[in-house]
Design an enzyme around this catalytic site. Sequence first.
Site, PDB file in Angstrom:
ATOM      1  N   LYS A  18       2.082 -14.402   8.557  1.00 19.58           N
ATOM      2  CA  LYS A  18       1.587 -13.164   9.181  1.00 19.58           C
ATOM      3  C   LYS A  18       0.145 -13.314   9.630  1.00 19.58           C
ATOM      4  O   LYS A  18      -0.201 -13.010  10.770  1.00 19.58           O
ATOM      5  CB  LYS A  18       1.688 -11.991   8.198  1.00 19.58           C
ATOM      6  CG  LYS A  18       0.941 -10.751   8.675  1.00 19.58           C
ATOM      7  CD  LYS A  18       0.961  -9.623   7.672  1.00 19.58           C
ATOM      8  CE  LYS A  18      -0.162  -9.615   6.697  1.00 19.58           C
ATOM      9  NZ  LYS A  18      -1.362  -8.860   7.069  1.00 19.58           N
ATOM     10  N   ASN A  19      -0.715 -13.777   8.721  1.00 19.05           N
ATOM     11  CA  ASN A  19      -2.136 -13.743   9.051  1.00 19.05           C
ATOM     12  C   ASN A  19      -2.539 -14.813  10.062  1.00 19.05           C
ATOM     13  O   ASN A  19      -3.616 -14.727  10.653  1.00 19.05           O
ATOM     14  CB  ASN A  19      -2.981 -13.799   7.767  1.00 19.05           C
ATOM     15  CG  ASN A  19      -2.885 -12.482   7.003  1.00 19.05           C
ATOM     16  OD1 ASN A  19      -2.447 -11.468   7.556  1.00 19.05           O
ATOM     17  ND2 ASN A  19      -3.274 -12.485   5.733  1.00 19.05           N
ATOM     18  N   ARG A  89      -5.364  -3.812  10.661  1.00 18.98           N
ATOM     19  CA  ARG A  89      -6.712  -4.348  10.651  1.00 18.98           C
ATOM     20  C   ARG A  89      -6.908  -5.416  11.732  1.00 18.98           C
ATOM     21  O   ARG A  89      -7.911  -5.459  12.430  1.00 18.98           O
ATOM     22  CB  ARG A  89      -6.865  -5.001   9.265  1.00 18.98           C
ATOM     23  CG  ARG A  89      -8.247  -5.262   8.839  1.00 18.98           C
ATOM     24  CD  ARG A  89      -8.846  -4.042   8.229  1.00 18.98           C
ATOM     25  NE  ARG A  89     -10.270  -4.190   8.224  1.00 18.98           N
ATOM     26  CZ  ARG A  89     -11.102  -3.191   8.392  1.00 18.98           C
ATOM     27  NH1 ARG A  89     -10.668  -1.968   8.557  1.00 18.98           N
ATOM     28  NH2 ARG A  89     -12.384  -3.403   8.383  1.00 18.98           N
ATOM     29  N   CYS A 113      -4.560  -1.970   5.718  1.00 17.96           N
ATOM     30  CA  CYS A 113      -4.432  -1.675   4.290  1.00 17.96           C
ATOM     31  C   CYS A 113      -5.712  -1.072   3.754  1.00 17.96           C
ATOM     32  O   CYS A 113      -6.798  -1.575   4.009  1.00 17.96           O
ATOM     33  CB  CYS A 113      -4.103  -2.949   3.504  1.00 17.96           C
ATOM     34  SG  CYS A 113      -2.377  -3.391   3.617  1.00 17.96           S
ATOM     35  N   ARG A 119     -14.131  -1.532   4.158  1.00 15.81           N
ATOM     36  CA  ARG A 119     -13.859  -2.864   4.713  1.00 15.81           C
ATOM     37  C   ARG A 119     -14.791  -3.057   5.920  1.00 15.81           C
ATOM     38  O   ARG A 119     -14.400  -2.829   7.055  1.00 15.81           O
ATOM     39  CB  ARG A 119     -12.380  -3.004   5.096  1.00 15.81           C
ATOM     40  CG  ARG A 119     -11.458  -2.976   3.886  1.00 15.81           C
ATOM     41  CD  ARG A 119     -10.002  -3.201   4.244  1.00 15.81           C
ATOM     42  NE  ARG A 119      -9.723  -4.564   4.683  1.00 15.81           N
ATOM     43  CZ  ARG A 119      -8.501  -5.008   5.009  1.00 15.81           C
ATOM     44  NH1 ARG A 119      -7.464  -4.212   4.939  1.00 15.81           N
ATOM     45  NH2 ARG A 119      -8.334  -6.254   5.404  1.00 15.81           N
ATOM     46  N   GLN A 123     -20.215  -8.682   9.721  1.00 14.27           N
ATOM     47  CA  GLN A 123     -20.337 -10.118  10.014  1.00 14.27           C
ATOM     48  C   GLN A 123     -19.694 -10.482  11.356  1.00 14.27           C
ATOM     49  O   GLN A 123     -20.134 -11.410  12.033  1.00 14.27           O
ATOM     50  CB  GLN A 123     -19.722 -10.962   8.884  1.00 14.27           C
ATOM     51  CG  GLN A 123     -20.407 -10.767   7.549  1.00 14.27           C
ATOM     52  CD  GLN A 123     -21.901 -11.082   7.608  1.00 14.27           C
ATOM     53  OE1 GLN A 123     -22.309 -12.181   7.974  1.00 14.27           O
ATOM     54  NE2 GLN A 123     -22.718 -10.105   7.273  1.00 14.27           N
ATOM     55  N   ASP A 303      -4.438 -11.840  -2.056  1.00 13.95           N
ATOM     56  CA  ASP A 303      -3.190 -11.251  -1.564  1.00 13.95           C
ATOM     57  C   ASP A 303      -1.994 -11.531  -2.488  1.00 13.95           C
ATOM     58  O   ASP A 303      -0.892 -11.050  -2.223  1.00 13.95           O
ATOM     59  CB  ASP A 303      -2.891 -11.746  -0.137  1.00 13.95           C
ATOM     60  CG  ASP A 303      -3.890 -11.197   0.863  1.00 13.95           C
ATOM     61  OD1 ASP A 303      -4.619 -10.258   0.519  1.00 13.95           O
ATOM     62  OD2 ASP A 303      -3.951 -11.723   1.996  1.00 13.95           O
ATOM     63  N   ARG A 395       5.379  -4.457   7.022  1.00 12.35           N
ATOM     64  CA  ARG A 395       4.262  -4.995   7.805  1.00 12.35           C
ATOM     65  C   ARG A 395       4.148  -6.508   7.634  1.00 12.35           C
ATOM     66  O   ARG A 395       3.613  -7.186   8.512  1.00 12.35           O
ATOM     67  CB  ARG A 395       2.928  -4.363   7.351  1.00 12.35           C
ATOM     68  CG  ARG A 395       2.787  -2.914   7.743  1.00 12.35           C
ATOM     69  CD  ARG A 395       1.368  -2.459   7.492  1.00 12.35           C
ATOM     70  NE  ARG A 395       0.447  -3.485   7.944  1.00 12.35           N
ATOM     71  CZ  ARG A 395      -0.790  -3.645   7.523  1.00 12.35           C
ATOM     72  NH1 ARG A 395      -1.274  -2.832   6.629  1.00 12.35           N
ATOM     73  NH2 ARG A 395      -1.548  -4.614   7.981  1.00 12.35           N
TER      74      ARG A 395
HETATM   75  C1  EPZ Z   1      -8.036 -11.084   5.533  1.00  7.25           C
HETATM   76  O1  EPZ Z   1      -8.650  -9.802   5.626  1.00  7.25           O
HETATM   77  C2  EPZ Z   1      -6.561 -10.824   5.338  1.00  7.25           C
HETATM   78  N1  EPZ Z   1      -6.053 -10.104   6.493  1.00  7.25           N
HETATM   79  C3  EPZ Z   1      -6.357 -10.026   4.046  1.00  7.25           C
HETATM   80  O2  EPZ Z   1      -4.970  -9.936   3.827  1.00  7.25           O
HETATM   81  C4  EPZ Z   1      -6.988 -10.784   2.873  1.00  7.25           C
HETATM   82  O3  EPZ Z   1      -6.931  -9.981   1.723  1.00  7.25           O
HETATM   83  C5  EPZ Z   1      -8.439 -11.149   3.173  1.00  7.25           C
HETATM   84  O4  EPZ Z   1      -8.535 -11.840   4.437  1.00  7.25           O
HETATM   85  C6  EPZ Z   1      -9.045 -12.051   2.117  1.00  7.25           C
HETATM   86  O5  EPZ Z   1      -8.276 -13.233   2.003  1.00  7.25           O
HETATM   87  C7  EPZ Z   1      -5.754 -10.779   7.600  1.00  7.25           C
HETATM   88  O6  EPZ Z   1      -5.891 -12.002   7.697  1.00  7.25           O
HETATM   89  C8  EPZ Z   1      -5.220  -9.983   8.744  1.00  7.25           C
HETATM   90  P1  EPZ Z   1     -12.370 -10.812   4.837  1.00  7.25           P
HETATM   91  P2  EPZ Z   1     -10.139  -9.685   6.197  1.00  7.25           P
HETATM   92  O7  EPZ Z   1     -13.126 -10.509   6.058  1.00  7.25           O
HETATM   93  O8  EPZ Z   1     -10.318 -10.705   7.245  1.00  7.25           O
HETATM   94  C9  EPZ Z   1     -16.252  -8.661   3.016  1.00  7.25           C
HETATM   95  C10 EPZ Z   1      -2.887  -8.933   3.647  1.00  7.25           C
HETATM   96  O9  EPZ Z   1      -2.403  -8.319   2.676  1.00  7.25           O
HETATM   97  N2  EPZ Z   1     -16.685  -8.531   4.428  1.00  7.25           N
HETATM   98  O10 EPZ Z   1     -12.156 -12.248   4.463  1.00  7.25           O
HETATM   99  O11 EPZ Z   1     -10.366  -8.256   6.520  1.00  7.25           O
HETATM  100  C11 EPZ Z   1     -15.055  -7.748   2.718  1.00  7.25           C
HETATM  101  O12 EPZ Z   1     -15.461  -6.440   2.411  1.00  7.25           O
HETATM  102  C12 EPZ Z   1      -4.329  -8.665   4.016  1.00  7.25           C
HETATM  103  O13 EPZ Z   1      -2.280  -9.754   4.339  1.00  7.25           O
HETATM  104  C13 EPZ Z   1     -17.950  -8.069   4.704  1.00  7.25           C
HETATM  105  O14 EPZ Z   1     -18.724  -7.741   3.796  1.00  7.25           O
HETATM  106  O15 EPZ Z   1     -10.957 -10.080   4.892  1.00  7.25           O
HETATM  107  C14 EPZ Z   1     -14.407  -8.484   1.567  1.00  7.25           C
HETATM  108  O16 EPZ Z   1     -15.039  -8.133   0.370  1.00  7.25           O
HETATM  109  C15 EPZ Z   1      -4.921  -7.551   3.233  1.00  7.25           C
HETATM  110  N3  EPZ Z   1     -18.342  -7.975   6.014  1.00  7.25           N
HETATM  111  C16 EPZ Z   1     -14.692  -9.967   1.852  1.00  7.25           C
HETATM  112  O17 EPZ Z   1     -15.766  -9.970   2.799  1.00  7.25           O
HETATM  113  C17 EPZ Z   1     -17.524  -8.349   7.053  1.00  7.25           C
HETATM  114  O18 EPZ Z   1     -17.945  -8.256   8.208  1.00  7.25           O
HETATM  115  C18 EPZ Z   1     -13.535 -10.735   2.461  1.00  7.25           C
HETATM  116  O19 EPZ Z   1     -13.046 -10.056   3.616  1.00  7.25           O
HETATM  117  C19 EPZ Z   1     -16.236  -8.834   6.749  1.00  7.25           C
HETATM  118  C20 EPZ Z   1     -15.835  -8.910   5.425  1.00  7.25           C
END
Ligand code: EPZ
Length: 426
Positions: A18-19, A89, A113, A119, A123, A303, A395
């Site tokens: 998916k991702n 997202r 989600c 969220r 960055q 996840d 999803r």
């Molecule tokens: C991706 O979300 C995945 N989604 C999520 O899976 C997964 O939980 C996550 O990565 C972590 O592995 C997709 O790939 C579509 P991040 P993402 O940006 O990209 C902080 C699922 O169930 N952060 O790596 O949104 C954030 O708050 C989904 O398939 C900032 O602070 O996650 C978090 O604490 C749910 N500023 C950490 O980084 C930013 O600009 C990691 O988030 C971006 C993120």
Amino acid sequence: MINGGKKLCGKIDISGAKNAAVAIIPAAILCEDVCRIENIPKISDSAVMIKILHSLGAGVRVINDNTVEIDSTHMNCHTVTYEMTKHLRASYYYIGALLGRFGKARVAMPGGCNFGGVRPIDQHIKGFKLLGASIFLDEDAIVDASADCLIGSPIYLDTVSVGATINIMLAATRAKGLTIIENAAKEPHIVDLANFLNSMGADIRGAGTDVIKIRGVDRLHGCTYSIIPDQIEAGTYMVAAAAAGGDVLINNVIPKHLESISAKLIECGIEVEEFDDSILVKSFGRPMRCNIKTMPHPGFPTDLQPQMAVLLSIAKGTSIINEGVWDSRFRYVDQLIRMGASIKVDGKIAVIEGVDQLKGAQIKADDLRAGAAMIIAGLVAKGTTEIDNVIYIDRGYEDVVEKLSSVGADIRRVTVSEPSASVSVG
Ligand code: EPZ
């Protein structure tokens, strides 16, 4: 509806990731040509990402359930409305992709989600700005991004972010000069996106390490590409087999992507055997306890955290889960407690005292992975479990009911016309 207590036995084929799919589908608009993408999982998130392509004026030819051809030659629109982005997202990947293709993007802030915390996308925005884009958030929560010309730049991410790494890669692929992303995310889907972009003629090196170098190219060309197997879907079925008991071959996987989960299952006393592209999980009796801290790849994936919590709910002894990625991802715990689990949550820590057995209950999916965990809880529990809100599970899991039924689970999908009203098999 699940009647729990059945051992699982047989083989489950894993679908495309998916991702990776939700990044690769928008990436296809970076070329003015036709891309054939295979092994797209048949899930609602893929369907929404493809619907957005339509709305942007791209041609989409559905070849079969898992293959589409995307023709973005005549695309002319760079706006994605909230009607489209509210579902997931990953719709924000259209910011990077449209910016890379047209130097402008108007994309509504995404849904997706909700784990109960914020969220942020700071960055992503920082990356786009360093590439020379102007970014505004207008009063309708639309991200308005534009640049006369994107220029490659060093970009250090303050936090390891999958989404920011992907969005910056998308925007930088056709920028002028060299972009270096430091402290990049290393998940398998980052590598898959880089491989897809390189198949279209991009020049991206280092994906899968924490430094990714993207040398911008003027043009990209079409290609045929097959998406990698889903690490999290595979891990979910591994945990399901471990928790419900039995003997299940998880087929069509990249075992290297599953090392962190295999290691934890082995620590819990589960038998895990790796083959070239499959993993056999055998489980007899109650698992042993273990502790888990979720981390960015190659650490234990967040996840799979809710699914593991179910396994540890019936383990011998007390386990601790430390959620190291999200501020809050334990909303689902209330549902497990209703099924007889003994779990205490304090901030990012859950302490799970294993119980002999869970009991069936009426529960709900709070989000995608929490929903998958509820299915595992239903498989394990004594009696009948009814899970509401399964739309979340759709999803990210292709044919979840069919796959689990094929290995002996007593699970079926029903349609409820009114809350608490009559239930008919759908
Ligand atoms: C991706 O979300 C995945 N989604 C999520 O899976 C997964 O939980 C996550 O990565 C972590 O592995 C997709 O790939 C579509 P991040 P993402 O940006 O990209 C902080 C699922 O169930 N952060 O790596 O949104 C954030 O708050 C989904 O398939 C900032 O602070 O996650 C978090 O604490 C749910 N500023 C950490 O980084 C930013 O600009 C990691 O988030 C971006 C993120």
